[in-house]
Design an enzyme around this catalytic site. Structure first.
Site, PDB file in Angstrom:
ATOM      1  N   THR A  37       3.544  -9.027  -2.617  1.00 27.69           N
ATOM      2  CA  THR A  37       2.255  -9.062  -1.928  1.00 27.69           C
ATOM      3  C   THR A  37       1.180  -8.880  -2.999  1.00 27.69           C
ATOM      4  N   ALA A  84       6.485  -1.063   0.869  1.00 27.62           N
ATOM      5  CA  ALA A  84       5.623  -0.644   1.979  1.00 27.62           C
ATOM      6  C   ALA A  84       4.239  -1.230   1.782  1.00 27.62           C
ATOM      7  N   THR A 131       5.797   9.821   2.136  1.00 23.19           N
ATOM      8  CA  THR A 131       4.541  10.410   1.679  1.00 23.19           C
ATOM      9  C   THR A 131       4.244  11.745   2.364  1.00 23.19           C
ATOM     10  N   ASP A 132       3.411  12.547   1.716  1.00 16.06           N
ATOM     11  CA  ASP A 132       2.977  13.812   2.335  1.00 16.06           C
ATOM     12  C   ASP A 132       2.020  13.572   3.509  1.00 16.06           C
ATOM     13  N   GLU A 133       1.471  12.344   3.603  1.00 18.72           N
ATOM     14  CA  GLU A 133       0.462  12.088   4.647  1.00 18.72           C
ATOM     15  C   GLU A 133       1.040  12.179   6.058  1.00 18.72           C
ATOM     16  N   TYR A 156      -1.474   3.906   8.539  1.00 21.28           N
ATOM     17  CA  TYR A 156      -0.515   3.972   7.425  1.00 21.28           C
ATOM     18  C   TYR A 156       0.424   5.158   7.595  1.00 21.28           C
ATOM     19  N   SER A 157      -0.157   6.369   7.744  1.00 24.19           N
ATOM     20  CA  SER A 157       0.721   7.546   7.791  1.00 24.19           C
ATOM     21  C   SER A 157       1.554   7.567   9.070  1.00 24.19           C
ATOM     22  N   LYS A 160       4.490   5.341   8.349  1.00 25.27           N
ATOM     23  CA  LYS A 160       5.452   6.008   7.468  1.00 25.27           C
ATOM     24  C   LYS A 160       6.204   7.104   8.243  1.00 25.27           C
ATOM     25  N   ASN A 185      -0.105  12.524  -3.800  1.00 23.98           N
ATOM     26  CA  ASN A 185      -0.772  11.393  -4.477  1.00 23.98           C
ATOM     27  C   ASN A 185      -0.286  11.218  -5.911  1.00 23.98           C
ATOM     28  N   PRO A 211     -17.966   4.382  -4.929  1.00 20.74           N
ATOM     29  CA  PRO A 211     -18.141   4.734  -3.513  1.00 20.74           C
ATOM     30  C   PRO A 211     -17.353   5.979  -3.103  1.00 20.74           C
ATOM     31  N   ASN A 255     -12.066  15.699  -4.399  1.00 24.49           N
ATOM     32  CA  ASN A 255     -12.361  14.351  -4.916  1.00 24.49           C
ATOM     33  C   ASN A 255     -13.530  14.341  -5.890  1.00 24.49           C
ATOM     34  N   HIS A 290     -10.295  10.742   8.175  1.00 16.33           N
ATOM     35  CA  HIS A 290     -10.034  11.176   6.791  1.00 16.33           C
ATOM     36  C   HIS A 290      -9.415  12.579   6.741  1.00 16.33           C
TER      37      HIS A 290
HETATM   38  P1  NAD Z   1       2.394  -0.321  -3.832  1.00 15.56           P
HETATM   39  O1  NAD Z   1       1.520  -0.820  -2.739  1.00 15.56           O
HETATM   40  O2  NAD Z   1       1.862  -0.258  -5.214  1.00 15.56           O
HETATM   41  O3  NAD Z   1       3.720  -1.209  -3.897  1.00 15.56           O
HETATM   42  C1  NAD Z   1       4.409  -1.630  -2.756  1.00 15.56           C
HETATM   43  C2  NAD Z   1       5.371  -2.753  -3.152  1.00 15.56           C
HETATM   44  O4  NAD Z   1       6.075  -3.170  -1.965  1.00 15.56           O
HETATM   45  C3  NAD Z   1       4.677  -3.992  -3.713  1.00 15.56           C
HETATM   46  O5  NAD Z   1       5.340  -4.436  -4.873  1.00 15.56           O
HETATM   47  C4  NAD Z   1       4.800  -5.010  -2.590  1.00 15.56           C
HETATM   48  O6  NAD Z   1       4.850  -6.359  -3.050  1.00 15.56           O
HETATM   49  C5  NAD Z   1       6.089  -4.591  -1.910  1.00 15.56           C
HETATM   50  N1  NAD Z   1       6.154  -5.004  -0.502  1.00 15.56           N
HETATM   51  C6  NAD Z   1       5.187  -4.837   0.442  1.00 15.56           C
HETATM   52  N2  NAD Z   1       5.585  -5.383   1.612  1.00 15.56           N
HETATM   53  C7  NAD Z   1       6.838  -5.862   1.400  1.00 15.56           C
HETATM   54  C8  NAD Z   1       7.772  -6.509   2.230  1.00 15.56           C
HETATM   55  N3  NAD Z   1       7.503  -6.787   3.522  1.00 15.56           N
HETATM   56  N4  NAD Z   1       8.966  -6.862   1.723  1.00 15.56           N
HETATM   57  C9  NAD Z   1       9.266  -6.601   0.415  1.00 15.56           C
HETATM   58  N5  NAD Z   1       8.401  -5.997  -0.419  1.00 15.56           N
HETATM   59  C10 NAD Z   1       7.199  -5.635   0.066  1.00 15.56           C
HETATM   60  O7  NAD Z   1       2.909   1.090  -3.346  1.00 15.56           O
HETATM   61  P2  NAD Z   1       3.231   2.409  -4.176  1.00 15.56           P
HETATM   62  O8  NAD Z   1       2.001   3.196  -4.328  1.00 15.56           O
HETATM   63  O9  NAD Z   1       4.041   2.061  -5.362  1.00 15.56           O
HETATM   64  O10 NAD Z   1       4.145   3.182  -3.116  1.00 15.56           O
HETATM   65  C11 NAD Z   1       5.559   2.954  -3.072  1.00 15.56           C
HETATM   66  C12 NAD Z   1       6.163   3.812  -1.973  1.00 15.56           C
HETATM   67  O11 NAD Z   1       5.888   5.168  -2.227  1.00 15.56           O
HETATM   68  C13 NAD Z   1       5.586   3.513  -0.583  1.00 15.56           C
HETATM   69  O12 NAD Z   1       6.643   3.573   0.339  1.00 15.56           O
HETATM   70  C14 NAD Z   1       4.570   4.620  -0.355  1.00 15.56           C
HETATM   71  O13 NAD Z   1       4.458   4.900   1.016  1.00 15.56           O
HETATM   72  C15 NAD Z   1       5.218   5.772  -1.109  1.00 15.56           C
HETATM   73  N6  NAD Z   1       4.286   6.779  -1.651  1.00 15.56           N
HETATM   74  C16 NAD Z   1       3.217   6.416  -2.432  1.00 15.56           C
HETATM   75  C17 NAD Z   1       2.383   7.400  -2.973  1.00 15.56           C
HETATM   76  C18 NAD Z   1       1.211   7.058  -3.854  1.00 15.56           C
HETATM   77  O14 NAD Z   1       0.437   7.947  -4.218  1.00 15.56           O
HETATM   78  N7  NAD Z   1       1.009   5.815  -4.261  1.00 15.56           N
HETATM   79  C19 NAD Z   1       2.632   8.752  -2.697  1.00 15.56           C
HETATM   80  C20 NAD Z   1       3.723   9.080  -1.890  1.00 15.56           C
HETATM   81  C21 NAD Z   1       4.549   8.082  -1.396  1.00 15.56           C
HETATM   82  O1  TDX Z   2     -13.239   4.158  -2.636  1.00 11.17           O
HETATM   83  C1  TDX Z   2     -12.697   5.250  -2.375  1.00 11.17           C
HETATM   84  N1  TDX Z   2     -13.487   6.370  -2.245  1.00 11.17           N
HETATM   85  C2  TDX Z   2     -12.981   7.602  -1.927  1.00 11.17           C
HETATM   86  O2  TDX Z   2     -13.735   8.580  -1.816  1.00 11.17           O
HETATM   87  C3  TDX Z   2     -11.279   5.396  -2.195  1.00 11.17           C
HETATM   88  C4  TDX Z   2     -10.364   4.221  -2.326  1.00 11.17           C
HETATM   89  C5  TDX Z   2     -10.783   6.658  -1.872  1.00 11.17           C
HETATM   90  N2  TDX Z   2     -11.603   7.719  -1.726  1.00 11.17           N
HETATM   91  C6  TDX Z   2     -11.031   9.043  -1.366  1.00 11.17           C
HETATM   92  C7  TDX Z   2     -10.135   9.019  -0.154  1.00 11.17           C
HETATM   93  C8  TDX Z   2      -9.111  10.098  -0.450  1.00 11.17           C
HETATM   94  O3  TDX Z   2      -9.605  11.354  -0.040  1.00 11.17           O
HETATM   95  O4  TDX Z   2     -10.182   9.445  -2.445  1.00 11.17           O
HETATM   96  C9  TDX Z   2      -8.994  10.086  -1.972  1.00 11.17           C
HETATM   97  C10 TDX Z   2      -7.791   9.314  -2.484  1.00 11.17           C
HETATM   98  O5  TDX Z   2      -7.789   8.063  -1.827  1.00 11.17           O
HETATM   99  P1  TDX Z   2      -6.630   6.964  -2.079  1.00 11.17           P
HETATM  100  O6  TDX Z   2      -6.507   6.700  -3.535  1.00 11.17           O
HETATM  101  O7  TDX Z   2      -6.909   5.817  -1.159  1.00 11.17           O
HETATM  102  O8  TDX Z   2      -5.327   7.778  -1.668  1.00 11.17           O
HETATM  103  P2  TDX Z   2      -4.883   8.493  -0.295  1.00 11.17           P
HETATM  104  O9  TDX Z   2      -5.610   7.962   0.862  1.00 11.17           O
HETATM  105  O10 TDX Z   2      -4.943   9.970  -0.537  1.00 11.17           O
HETATM  106  O11 TDX Z   2      -3.346   8.005  -0.202  1.00 11.17           O
HETATM  107  C11 TDX Z   2      -2.511   7.933  -1.372  1.00 11.17           C
HETATM  108  O12 TDX Z   2      -1.638   9.025  -1.456  1.00 11.17           O
HETATM  109  C12 TDX Z   2      -0.562   9.084  -0.555  1.00 11.17           C
HETATM  110  C13 TDX Z   2      -1.715   6.625  -1.416  1.00 11.17           C
HETATM  111  O13 TDX Z   2      -2.593   5.531  -1.290  1.00 11.17           O
HETATM  112  C14 TDX Z   2      -0.662   6.594  -0.348  1.00 11.17           C
HETATM  113  O14 TDX Z   2       0.128   5.412  -0.464  1.00 11.17           O
HETATM  114  C15 TDX Z   2       0.216   7.775  -0.511  1.00 11.17           C
HETATM  115  O15 TDX Z   2       1.151   7.821   0.526  1.00 11.17           O
END
Ligand code: NAD
Ligand code: TDX
Length: 350
Positions: A37, A84, A131-133, A156-157, A160, A185, A211, A255, A290
């Protein structure tokens, strides 16, 4: 040779995990299944793509027939499921894709594992990365433990949380050898610049507004991505069947404080006078629903598996900012295409 399927391995956390597994376990064959994606990017995997113990498979976990055929063909020894839809703001804008990928996609994998692994179901491992969310929002004090009741607030949460429940149900109902982790995060290289840290670095670089949602008082617990994938490796191999493990950085930031820190480091590395980019801070309308604060109590994984974060925040944060500034081409590539349209839609009316 053990065959391990990693889903979502071209994304942010997945690509770090694929790197770790391919390099650390030459006796495993790592299959990386990803739909590619907007968030998935094979550039993240360039340096391991030719390794003999690595195969990339392009495919969609929502496609039930494809998943069934894939499992029938490969007879995987285990699965680590990260694929995801992962961005909260996108889920608020268009929830349905989150239901398909995060819920239906997970159930397709559960069914395929159950149907192909059969009597081996109790031995082969189904690891669901969450995720913790799912736990909702905390007040000023306290931290999420593994038994904290689920209380998700965004699509989203909620998606999950639903997938976590289904994974647990396949353990309780069919005896599938599952394990789940819920992490806070993550930050680090290769994160798509829709998430706070890479988005703001990219905007500072281009002198665009930063923003900040609401008053910037929301709190997140930040963990360096390499520490997360080390925890996943440990849990995959040593986590107890049917258990959940919380993973966190013990590193809470409001933040707005994090943003000031980010500006200071980025300005310094760009050799701009101190505080130049502070003027880019723009308070915009708050994210709907939020969550105020997340914090993780990671004592279970520490006590049972000996894991704790190894990267100090100061060091990990500076490395991260530097990586994005040194990899401007990567940033340019992933923000071409539909990114501009996304950005307009997400931020123009705030
Ligand atoms: P990301 O969005 O960077 O990557 C997601 C990947 O999944 C992408 O490569 C995308 O192409 C693939 N994907 C999406 N839909 C798909 C589908 N239908 N079939 C096959 N592949 C598909 O996400 P991330 O931040 O690397 O998160 C990975 C996992 O960890 C997720 O399950 C997320 O919920 C969890 N997680 C993320 C965070 C965080 O802070 N980023 C924290 C805790 C848990
Ligand atoms: O433009 C922005 N301005 C802003 O104030 C964005 C994108 C975010 N924020 C705030 C929202 C949140 O309080 O910053 C904080 C972090 O935001 P994100 O980076 O979007 O993360 P969050 O919503 O906390 O979720 C992330 O952590 C848990 C990941 O995106 C999730 O995939 C993971 O499960």
């Amino acid at each position: 040779m053990k065959k391990i399927l990693i889903t979502g391995g071209a994304g942010f956390i997945g690509s770090h995990l694929v790197h770790l597994m391919v390099r650390k376990y030459p006796n495993y064959h790592i299959y990386n299944l990803d739909k590619l994606t907007y968030a998935g990017n094979l550039e993240n995997l360039k340096d391991i793509e030719k390794e003999s113990n690595y195969t990339f498979i392009k495919g969609d976990i929502v496609d039930e027939n494809f998943i069934n055929e894939l499992f029938a063909e490969h007879n995987f020894d285990g699965l680590i499921h990260l694929a995801a839809e992962s961005h909260v703001d996108r889920s608020i804008h268009s929830p349905l894709e989150f239901i398909y990928t995060n819920i239906v996609g997970t159930v397709n994998l559960l069914n395929a594992a159950r149907n192909t692994w059969k009597e081996d179901m109790g031995n082969k491992r189904f690891y669901h990365v969450s995720t913790d969310e799912v736990y909702g929002s905390l007040g000023e004090t306290g931290a999420f433990v593994e038994t904290t009741p689920y209380d998700p607030h965004s699509p989203y949460s909620a998606s999950k949380a639903s997938s976590d429940h289904l994974v647990r149900a396949y353990h309780d109902t069919y005896g599938l050898n599952i394990v789940i982790s819920n992490c806070s995060n993550n930050y680090g290289p290769y994160q798509f610049p829709e998430k706070l840290i890479p988005l703001f670095i990219n905007n500072i670089l281009h002198n665009r507004p930063l923003p900040v949602y609401g008053k910037g008082i929301n709190v997140r617990d930040w963990l360096y991505v390499e520490d997360h994938v080390k925890a996943i490796d440990l849990i995959y191999h040593q986590g107890r069947k049917g258990e959940t493990y919380n993973i966190g950085g013990n590193n809470e930031w409001k933040n707005i404080d994090l943003i000031h820190q980010l500006i200071a480091i980025t300005d310094e590395l760009l050799q701009r006078p101190k505080g130049t980019s502070t003027q880019l801070i723009t308070f915009v309308s708050d994210r709907k629903g939020h969550d105020l604060r997340y914090a993780i109590d990671a004592s279970k994984i520490k006590n049972e598996l000996g894991w704790q974060p190894s990267v100090q925040f100061d060091e990990g944060f500076r490395t991260t900012v530097k990586w994005y500034l040194d990899n401007e081409d990567w940033l340019k590539n992933v923000t071409s295409g539909n990114y501009q349209k996304y950005y307009e839609e997400m931020y123009s009316n705030r």
